[in-house]
Enzyme design. Structure first.
Site, short mmCIF file in Angstrom:
data_model
loop_
_atom_site.label_atom_id
_atom_site.label_comp_id
_atom_site.label_asym_id
_atom_site.label_seq_id
_atom_site.Cartn_x
_atom_site.Cartn_y
_atom_site.Cartn_z
N LYS A 83 -4.43 4.82 -5.98
CA LYS A 83 -5.05 5.54 -6.82
C LYS A 83 -4.65 5.96 -8.44
O LYS A 83 -5.17 6.26 -8.83
CB LYS A 83 -4.38 7.23 -6.88
CG LYS A 83 -4.63 8.11 -5.61
CD LYS A 83 -6.29 8.37 -5.50
CE LYS A 83 -5.63 9.19 -3.38
NZ LYS A 83 -7.34 8.98 -3.32
N HIS A 138 -1.63 -0.76 2.07
CA HIS A 138 -0.68 -0.62 1.06
C HIS A 138 0.59 -1.34 0.85
O HIS A 138 1.22 -1.06 0.53
CB HIS A 138 -1.34 0.74 0.50
CG HIS A 138 -2.74 1.30 0.71
ND1 HIS A 138 -3.39 1.20 -0.81
CD2 HIS A 138 -3.05 2.42 1.04
CE1 HIS A 138 -4.48 1.42 -0.58
NE2 HIS A 138 -4.69 2.77 0.78
#
Length: 164
Positions: A83, A138
């Site tokens: 994000k 991630h």
């Protein structure tokens, strides 16, 4: 009862937050309120920002020059943070960066080969778009710190696998 319900709905539509535009106009000077003018958001410009930076980097830190030897053993490890626009930035690294030997991206493939100039085996970029999620989805700083040296030292090959 219907009229009262209608008035409540209209009031919530006109004044959805805790402050109402009509109340702001009343707070202005009587002349400005009568003319309907004035900047209802003027007070927001005068308030100090809520964000206070915790890290004050000096100009020396921000303008530090780092020599990156793309033909040597140097490696850029891209830490993807969700994000934050990391996907777009990572994609730009493999597709749009202007190098002597740019990354080779094939249509329909998610990974691109980013070989060092003059070589085909070794890569200069460790990222999602060049090596895939080699250290896990991630991977954070700790995972990358433990995983990347092992991969680079040859315990596992860094070349992107051919698509099936």
């Amino acid at each position: 009862v219907l009229l009262l319900l209608f008035a409540v709905i209209v009031l919530q539509y006109v004044c959805p937050g805790t402050e109402c535009r009509l109340l702001r106009l009343r707070a202005l000077s009587p002349a400005a309120a009568a003319a309907g003018g004035g900047d209802p958001y003027g007070a927001e410009d005068e308030t100090p920002p809520r964000f206070v930076p915790r890290f004050n980097f000096s100009a020396r830190d921000l303008l530090r020059r780092v020599d990156f030897n793309i033909k040597g053993d140097d490696l850029i490890v891209f830490l993807h943070i969700q994000k934050t626009g990391g996907t777009t930035f990572g994609r730009h690294l493999v597709r749009n960066i202007q190098l002597e030997q740019p990354c080779e991206c094939r249509a329909g493939q998610k990974k691109c080969a980013c070989p060092r100039p003059g070589g085909d085996k070794d890569t200069w970029l460790f990222s999602r778009f060049s090596t895939g999620w080699s250290c896990g989805l991630h991977a954070d700083w700790t995972e990358l710190t433990n995983c990347v040296p092992a991969l680079v030292d040859g315990k596992r090959e860094l070349r992107p696998r051919p698509s099936r």
